[in-house]
Design a protein around this motif. Structure first.
Motif, mmCIF file in Angstrom:
data_model
loop_
_atom_site.group_PDB
_atom_site.id
_atom_site.type_symbol
_atom_site.label_atom_id
_atom_site.label_comp_id
_atom_site.label_asym_id
_atom_site.label_seq_id
_atom_site.Cartn_x
_atom_site.Cartn_y
_atom_site.Cartn_z
ATOM 1 N N ALA A 100 14.262 51.787 46.174
ATOM 2 C CA ALA A 100 15.482 52.376 46.734
ATOM 3 C C ALA A 100 15.421 53.896 46.672
ATOM 4 O O ALA A 100 15.819 54.581 47.631
ATOM 5 C CB ALA A 100 16.701 51.865 45.973
ATOM 6 N N GLY A 101 14.922 54.453 45.559
ATOM 7 C CA GLY A 101 14.779 55.900 45.463
ATOM 8 C C GLY A 101 13.789 56.452 46.473
ATOM 9 O O GLY A 101 14.017 57.501 47.080
ATOM 10 N N THR A 102 12.699 55.729 46.695
ATOM 11 C CA THR A 102 11.697 56.162 47.670
ATOM 12 C C THR A 102 12.271 56.153 49.084
ATOM 13 O O THR A 102 12.025 57.079 49.874
ATOM 14 C CB THR A 102 10.463 55.251 47.595
ATOM 15 N N ARG A 103 13.049 55.122 49.410
ATOM 16 C CA ARG A 103 13.653 55.063 50.745
ATOM 17 C C ARG A 103 14.645 56.209 50.949
ATOM 18 O O ARG A 103 14.711 56.804 52.038
ATOM 19 C CB ARG A 103 14.350 53.714 50.941
ATOM 20 N N ALA A 104 15.432 56.524 49.902
ATOM 21 C CA ALA A 104 16.390 57.629 50.022
ATOM 22 C C ALA A 104 15.665 58.957 50.232
ATOM 23 O O ALA A 104 16.089 59.782 51.055
ATOM 24 C CB ALA A 104 17.260 57.687 48.772
ATOM 25 N N GLN A 105 14.581 59.178 49.502
ATOM 26 C CA GLN A 105 13.814 60.403 49.679
ATOM 27 C C GLN A 105 13.194 60.462 51.069
ATOM 28 O O GLN A 105 13.155 61.534 51.706
ATOM 29 C CB GLN A 105 12.728 60.494 48.602
ATOM 30 N N ALA A 106 12.716 59.333 51.555
ATOM 31 C CA ALA A 106 12.119 59.299 52.894
ATOM 32 C C ALA A 106 13.156 59.630 53.965
ATOM 33 O O ALA A 106 12.859 60.346 54.932
ATOM 34 C CB ALA A 106 11.503 57.928 53.160
ATOM 35 N N ASP A 107 14.388 59.132 53.803
ATOM 36 C CA ASP A 107 15.443 59.452 54.765
ATOM 37 C C ASP A 107 15.741 60.947 54.780
ATOM 38 O O ASP A 107 15.972 61.539 55.845
ATOM 39 C CB ASP A 107 16.715 58.666 54.420
ATOM 40 N N LEU A 108 15.760 61.584 53.601
ATOM 41 C CA LEU A 108 16.023 63.016 53.538
ATOM 42 C C LEU A 108 14.891 63.808 54.189
ATOM 43 O O LEU A 108 15.135 64.738 54.973
ATOM 44 C CB LEU A 108 16.202 63.442 52.085
ATOM 45 N N VAL A 109 13.649 63.451 53.872
ATOM 46 C CA VAL A 109 12.506 64.161 54.448
ATOM 47 C C VAL A 109 12.491 63.999 55.963
ATOM 48 O O VAL A 109 12.160 64.938 56.706
ATOM 49 C CB VAL A 109 11.191 63.664 53.822
ATOM 50 N N ARG A 110 12.881 62.822 56.456
ATOM 51 C CA ARG A 110 12.904 62.577 57.895
ATOM 52 C C ARG A 110 13.847 63.546 58.605
ATOM 53 O O ARG A 110 13.583 63.995 59.727
ATOM 54 C CB ARG A 110 13.316 61.132 58.168
ATOM 55 N N GLN A 111 14.953 63.907 57.947
ATOM 56 C CA GLN A 111 15.896 64.841 58.554
ATOM 57 C C GLN A 111 15.390 66.280 58.519
ATOM 58 O O GLN A 111 15.886 67.133 59.267
ATOM 59 C CB GLN A 111 17.244 64.765 57.817
ATOM 60 N N LEU A 112 14.406 66.564 57.657
ATOM 61 C CA LEU A 112 13.885 67.918 57.531
ATOM 62 C C LEU A 112 12.638 68.159 58.374
ATOM 63 O O LEU A 112 12.147 69.301 58.441
ATOM 64 C CB LEU A 112 13.547 68.215 56.060
ATOM 65 N N VAL A 113 12.129 67.125 59.004
ATOM 66 C CA VAL A 113 10.869 67.265 59.735
ATOM 67 C C VAL A 113 10.990 68.255 60.891
ATOM 68 O O VAL A 113 10.103 69.105 61.106
ATOM 69 C CB VAL A 113 10.401 65.880 60.232
ATOM 70 N N GLU A 114 12.066 68.184 61.653
ATOM 71 C CA GLU A 114 12.207 69.086 62.790
ATOM 72 C C GLU A 114 12.304 70.541 62.349
ATOM 73 O O GLU A 114 11.700 71.438 62.962
ATOM 74 C CB GLU A 114 13.435 68.707 63.616
ATOM 75 N N ALA A 115 13.084 70.778 61.287
ATOM 76 C CA ALA A 115 13.165 72.145 60.766
ATOM 77 C C ALA A 115 11.801 72.611 60.266
ATOM 78 O O ALA A 115 11.427 73.790 60.423
ATOM 79 C CB ALA A 115 14.190 72.222 59.652
ATOM 80 N N LEU A 116 11.011 71.726 59.689
ATOM 81 C CA LEU A 116 9.669 72.075 59.232
ATOM 82 C C LEU A 116 8.776 72.435 60.410
ATOM 83 O O LEU A 116 7.957 73.364 60.320
ATOM 84 C CB LEU A 116 9.080 70.899 58.443
ATOM 85 N N ASP A 117 8.930 71.741 61.527
ATOM 86 C CA ASP A 117 8.160 72.081 62.733
ATOM 87 C C ASP A 117 8.491 73.491 63.221
ATOM 88 O O ASP A 117 7.604 74.259 63.621
ATOM 89 C CB ASP A 117 8.448 71.070 63.843
ATOM 90 N N ASP A 118 9.796 73.829 63.178
ATOM 91 C CA ASP A 118 10.195 75.175 63.604
ATOM 92 C C ASP A 118 9.612 76.243 62.684
ATOM 93 O O ASP A 118 9.157 77.310 63.141
ATOM 94 C CB ASP A 118 11.718 75.295 63.627
ATOM 95 N N VAL A 119 9.636 75.994 61.385
ATOM 96 C CA VAL A 119 9.053 76.938 60.436
ATOM 97 C C VAL A 119 7.565 77.134 60.735
ATOM 98 O O VAL A 119 7.035 78.260 60.695
ATOM 99 C CB VAL A 119 9.263 76.448 58.993
ATOM 100 N N ALA A 120 6.863 76.044 61.034
ATOM 101 C CA ALA A 120 5.425 76.130 61.331
ATOM 102 C C ALA A 120 5.175 76.969 62.588
ATOM 103 O O ALA A 120 4.224 77.760 62.634
ATOM 104 C CB ALA A 120 4.853 74.728 61.492
ATOM 105 N N ARG A 121 6.020 76.817 63.587
ATOM 106 C CA ARG A 121 5.829 77.589 64.811
ATOM 107 C C ARG A 121 6.006 79.084 64.558
ATOM 108 O O ARG A 121 5.222 79.910 65.041
ATOM 109 C CB ARG A 121 6.807 77.115 65.887
ATOM 110 N N PHE A 122 7.048 79.442 63.785
ATOM 111 C CA PHE A 122 7.266 80.864 63.534
ATOM 112 C C PHE A 122 6.278 81.430 62.522
ATOM 113 O O PHE A 122 6.067 82.644 62.465
ATOM 114 C CB PHE A 122 8.702 81.096 63.061
ATOM 115 N N ALA A 123 5.704 80.572 61.708
ATOM 116 C CA ALA A 123 4.728 81.055 60.727
ATOM 117 C C ALA A 123 3.394 81.398 61.384
ATOM 118 O O ALA A 123 2.582 82.122 60.783
ATOM 119 C CB ALA A 123 4.514 80.008 59.641
ATOM 120 N N HIS A 124 3.148 80.912 62.592
ATOM 121 C CA HIS A 124 1.858 81.116 63.241
ATOM 122 C C HIS A 124 1.986 81.905 64.553
ATOM 123 O O HIS A 124 1.123 81.794 65.437
ATOM 124 C CB HIS A 124 1.170 79.771 63.509
ATOM 125 N N ILE A 125 3.052 82.668 64.706
ATOM 126 C CA ILE A 125 3.188 83.480 65.918
ATOM 127 C C ILE A 125 2.302 84.725 65.807
ATOM 128 O O ILE A 125 1.895 85.129 64.718
ATOM 129 C CB ILE A 125 4.654 83.903 66.132
#
Length: 214
Positions: A100-125
């Motif tokens: 149950a703890g692993t599933r909750a953490q996975a749900d949180l990380v899933r919501q942060l994936v898009e923001a992480l993609d944006d950070v990666a794009r600006f980190a490599h401009i």
């Protein structure tokens, strides 16, 4: 005038139906002998303590007889089975909590994936071809995405500018004087915002508090 019977004359017996049962005339509905004891042993003793002792003896004999049938080996096997079942239940419960703890953490990380993609794009401009305004706008967009995702998960930001100082949520790192008494103990600036996650304090807000000296 006295009446006498002739010698040898038999006295007629009374009719039993007319007399009724002896129980009808005996006190308590039971026939007693002249010595005060029960005349018929099949109806039991008239002494209550004797009946109680007899019932108690029978119960003790039954308990001893049933106890004699206990099998220590069977009891030991039953105990071992119960211990094994409890151990399996404990392991299963621990695994369910971990899953149950692993599933909750996975749900949180899933919501942060898009923001992480944006950070990666600006980190490599390429800084040679990108102006500062674009970078600032991009970082602001990432911040908003992160706050939205974490807010959906239960995060609350503590930014108490203009609020009364609360030692349960705020940490005073400095004070500054104020000329207004009503501003005493009011937060004037926030060095670092605090965070609550589902009513659990993660970090207090580090603030500057106004102080009125009179």
């Amino acid at each position: 005038m006295k009446h006498s019977r002739k010698k040898g004359e038999e006295t007629p017996l009374p009719d039993q139906d007319a007399m009724g049962s002896a129980d009808d005339y005996a006190p308590g509905g039971s026939a007693n002998q002249g010595d005060g004891q029960s005349g018929d042993p099949q109806f039991g003793s008239s002494d209550p303590s004797a009946d109680t002792r007899a019932a108690t003896g029978a119960a003790e004999a039954g308990a001893a007889e049933s106890g004699a049938g206990l099998d220590p080996a069977s009891d030991r096997d039953r105990y071992l089975r119960l211990a094994a079942e409890y151990d399996n239940y404990r392991k299963r419960s621990a695994k369910e909590r971990q899953d149950a703890g692993t599933r909750a953490q996975a749900d949180l990380v899933r919501q942060l994936v898009e923001a992480l993609d944006d950070v990666a794009r600006f980190a490599h401009i390429d800084p040679a071809t990108t102006d500062a305004t674009t970078v600032v706008q991009g970082v602001d967009m990432v911040e908003k995405k992160l706050l939205k995702a974490l807010g959906n998960a239960g995060l609350e930001v503590i930014n108490p500018v203009g609020e009364t100082f609360d030692p349960a949520l705020h940490e005073a790192v400095a004070t500054e004087p104020t000329s207004a008494q009503e501003d005493d103990h009011v937060v004037s600036r926030v060095y670092q915002p605090g965070y609550l996650f589902k009513s659990q304090l993660l970090r207090p807000a580090r603030v500057v508090v106004k102080q009125w000296n009179g």
